[in-house]
Design a protein around this motif. Structure first.
Motif, mmCIF file in Angstrom:
data_model
loop_
_atom_site.group_PDB
_atom_site.id
_atom_site.type_symbol
_atom_site.label_atom_id
_atom_site.label_comp_id
_atom_site.label_asym_id
_atom_site.label_seq_id
_atom_site.Cartn_x
_atom_site.Cartn_y
_atom_site.Cartn_z
ATOM 1 N N ALA A 187 17.324 -73.222 85.323
ATOM 2 C CA ALA A 187 18.003 -71.888 85.159
ATOM 3 C C ALA A 187 17.917 -71.894 83.518
ATOM 4 N N ILE A 188 17.872 -70.791 83.077
ATOM 5 C CA ILE A 188 18.115 -70.610 81.692
ATOM 6 C C ILE A 188 19.391 -69.626 81.324
ATOM 7 N N ARG A 189 20.257 -70.120 80.741
ATOM 8 C CA ARG A 189 21.551 -69.432 80.549
ATOM 9 C C ARG A 189 21.633 -68.769 79.494
ATOM 10 N N TRP A 190 22.664 -67.841 79.271
ATOM 11 C CA TRP A 190 23.086 -67.074 78.246
ATOM 12 C C TRP A 190 23.442 -67.896 77.085
ATOM 13 N N TYR A 191 24.319 -68.988 77.626
ATOM 14 C CA TYR A 191 24.996 -69.989 76.675
ATOM 15 C C TYR A 191 23.858 -70.769 75.969
ATOM 16 N N ALA A 192 22.917 -70.911 76.714
ATOM 17 C CA ALA A 192 21.769 -71.714 75.844
ATOM 18 C C ALA A 192 21.220 -71.000 74.905
ATOM 19 N N ILE A 193 20.735 -69.626 75.267
ATOM 20 C CA ILE A 193 20.135 -68.602 74.672
ATOM 21 C C ILE A 193 20.683 -68.455 73.178
ATOM 22 N N SER A 194 22.342 -68.243 73.432
ATOM 23 C CA SER A 194 22.947 -68.132 72.293
ATOM 24 C C SER A 194 22.633 -69.066 70.973
ATOM 25 N N TYR A 195 22.576 -70.372 71.538
ATOM 26 C CA TYR A 195 22.526 -71.350 70.643
ATOM 27 C C TYR A 195 21.030 -71.660 70.076
ATOM 28 N N ILE A 196 20.110 -71.094 70.887
ATOM 29 C CA ILE A 196 18.770 -71.067 70.200
ATOM 30 C C ILE A 196 18.618 -69.729 69.214
ATOM 31 N N VAL A 197 19.062 -68.733 69.572
ATOM 32 C CA VAL A 197 18.969 -67.511 68.845
ATOM 33 C C VAL A 197 19.867 -67.865 67.612
ATOM 34 N N GLY A 198 21.012 -68.523 67.399
ATOM 35 C CA GLY A 198 21.504 -68.943 66.290
ATOM 36 C C GLY A 198 20.857 -70.033 65.412
ATOM 37 N N LEU A 199 20.295 -70.892 66.179
ATOM 38 C CA LEU A 199 19.513 -72.047 65.478
ATOM 39 C C LEU A 199 18.293 -71.405 64.786
ATOM 40 N N VAL A 200 17.620 -70.715 65.369
ATOM 41 C CA VAL A 200 16.427 -70.024 65.012
ATOM 42 C C VAL A 200 16.706 -68.835 63.818
ATOM 43 N N GLY A 201 17.717 -67.905 63.904
ATOM 44 C CA GLY A 201 18.148 -67.278 63.087
ATOM 45 C C GLY A 201 18.582 -67.721 61.814
ATOM 46 N N GLY A 202 19.349 -68.840 61.846
ATOM 47 C CA GLY A 202 19.463 -69.694 60.749
ATOM 48 C C GLY A 202 18.531 -70.201 60.060
ATOM 49 N N TRP A 203 17.294 -70.629 60.562
ATOM 50 C CA TRP A 203 16.334 -71.311 60.251
ATOM 51 C C TRP A 203 15.488 -70.401 59.124
ATOM 52 N N ILE A 204 15.195 -69.070 59.960
ATOM 53 C CA ILE A 204 14.616 -68.021 59.305
ATOM 54 C C ILE A 204 15.393 -67.495 57.905
ATOM 55 N N TYR A 205 16.808 -67.423 58.008
ATOM 56 C CA TYR A 205 17.304 -66.990 56.869
ATOM 57 C C TYR A 205 17.427 -68.134 55.932
ATOM 58 N N GLY A 206 17.637 -69.328 56.151
ATOM 59 C CA GLY A 206 17.425 -70.555 55.336
ATOM 60 C C GLY A 206 16.537 -70.783 54.688
ATOM 61 N N LYS A 207 15.269 -70.591 55.268
ATOM 62 C CA LYS A 207 13.916 -70.744 54.602
ATOM 63 C C LYS A 207 13.801 -69.659 53.564
ATOM 64 N N ARG A 208 14.249 -68.492 53.868
ATOM 65 C CA ARG A 208 14.123 -67.352 52.604
ATOM 66 C C ARG A 208 15.171 -67.602 51.545
ATOM 67 N N LEU A 209 16.221 -68.273 51.758
ATOM 68 C CA LEU A 209 17.093 -68.689 50.789
ATOM 69 C C LEU A 209 16.478 -69.865 49.655
ATOM 70 N N ILE A 210 15.807 -70.788 50.453
ATOM 71 C CA ILE A 210 15.167 -71.702 49.836
ATOM 72 C C ILE A 210 14.155 -71.328 48.997
ATOM 73 N N ALA A 211 13.349 -70.382 49.272
ATOM 74 C CA ALA A 211 12.075 -69.801 48.786
ATOM 75 C C ALA A 211 12.410 -69.059 47.726
ATOM 76 N N ASN A 212 13.589 -68.396 47.568
ATOM 77 C CA ASN A 212 13.944 -67.439 46.396
ATOM 78 C C ASN A 212 14.289 -67.950 45.295
ATOM 79 N N ALA A 213 13.346 -68.308 44.533
ATOM 80 C CA ALA A 213 13.928 -68.973 43.215
ATOM 81 C C ALA A 213 14.880 -68.369 42.280
ATOM 82 N N ALA A 214 15.013 -67.113 42.353
ATOM 83 C CA ALA A 214 15.803 -66.478 41.602
ATOM 84 C C ALA A 214 17.316 -66.840 42.151
ATOM 85 N N LEU A 215 17.741 -67.314 43.068
ATOM 86 C CA LEU A 215 18.928 -67.672 43.512
ATOM 87 C C LEU A 215 19.480 -69.075 42.943
#
Length: 278
Positions: free
Chosen positions: A21-49
């Protein structure tokens, strides 16, 4: 009984195939981690910051794995050892069944912090800068995690008569009755998730990442205050001293550590200076 909204009949299971079974609880963690990964990479890649970019953005891919294990192991151990040791020691098989819910934020934070420290040492990247990035993206996971708590009908609020109170099926009072309660999970999603994310977003855009430790410090203070306020509406997991709840007591060291990081980041005279040309 006072007017209250019934908790929507959420099915905690998104997909079920045989015993799996795939539960919403697990999905929330996956979405949070993946969302954080995408946003984090963009922060690191932005030299102006940055004054000095903290290494190759591709390293953040590997860090995601480390932080994931840190969050899961630390969060579960925190829940077991701090909040429900009696239950889990009596039902040891439940300890590994994280899909049933039960993750302590403060334990997950310690696990993630240790993972970042070890990772940074191994790869020779600045620890504080990676703390800053992780702190900037953490509210994404907090937001979805609190929504998952609401879907699961857990970590409900204190009894109340406000018009938006909910009836949580598993929340019985001392008399065995289900009474209207604050949807404190939604309060936490708003404060620890949306509000804190926006505060840190603004901070990164006005030069916060150019002072290593500043974003992490503001996160510590911001989360500690948001959690402490939410505890006024959330059914306490226990009390430490008088009206001070366990959640508030655990948030105090985080606030103090955050203030220490802010002080350190702001007093460093070289923090915001441009990098010396090669």
């Amino acid at each position: 009984m006072l007017f209250a909204l019934p908790l929507p009949a959420f099915n905690p299971v998104l997909v079920e195939v045989g015993p799996f079974a795939i539960r919403w609880y697990a999905i929330s963690y996956i979405v949070g981690l993946v969302g954080g990964w995408i946003y984090g990479k963009r922060l690191i890649a932005n030299a102006a910051l940055w004054t000095r970019q903290p290494g190759d953005p591709a390293l953040f891919d590997d860090l995601l794995v480390w932080v994931t294990f840190g969050v899961i192991l630390g969060g579960r151990l925190g829940q077991v050892l701090i909040y429900e040791p009696t239950y889990y020691f009596a039902n040891p098989l439940e300890i590994v069944q994280i899909w049933h819910g039960g993750m302590a934020f403060h334990g997950g934070l310690i696990g993630a912090a240790l993972a970042i420290v070890i990772f940074a040492r191994r790869h020779g990247v600045p620890v504080l800068s990676y703390f800053d990035v992780a702190s900037a993206v953490a509210p994404i996971g907090l937001f979805f995690g609190r929504l998952a708590n609401f879907v699961n009908g857990e970590l409900w609020g204190r009894p109340t008569d406000v018009p938006w109170a909910f009836l949580f099926p598993r929340s019985m009072d001392a008399a065995g009755e289900i009474v209207p309660r604050h949807p404190s999970q939604l309060y936490e999603a708003a404060l620890e998730g949306l509000v804190l994310f926006l505060v840190l977003l603004v901070l990164t855009r006005i030069g916060g990442l150019k002072r290593p430790g500043l974003v992490a410090g503001v996160f510590g203070v911001g989360y500690g205050l948001a959690r402490s306020i939410s505890e006024l509406f959330r059914e306490p997991d226990g009390y430490v001293l008088g009206p001070i709840t366990t959640g508030q007591a655990l948030s105090l060291p985080l606030i103090l550590a955050g203030l220490g990081l802010i002080w350190y980041a702001l007093r460093r005279k070289d923090a915001a200076q441009p990098a010396t040309p090669a």
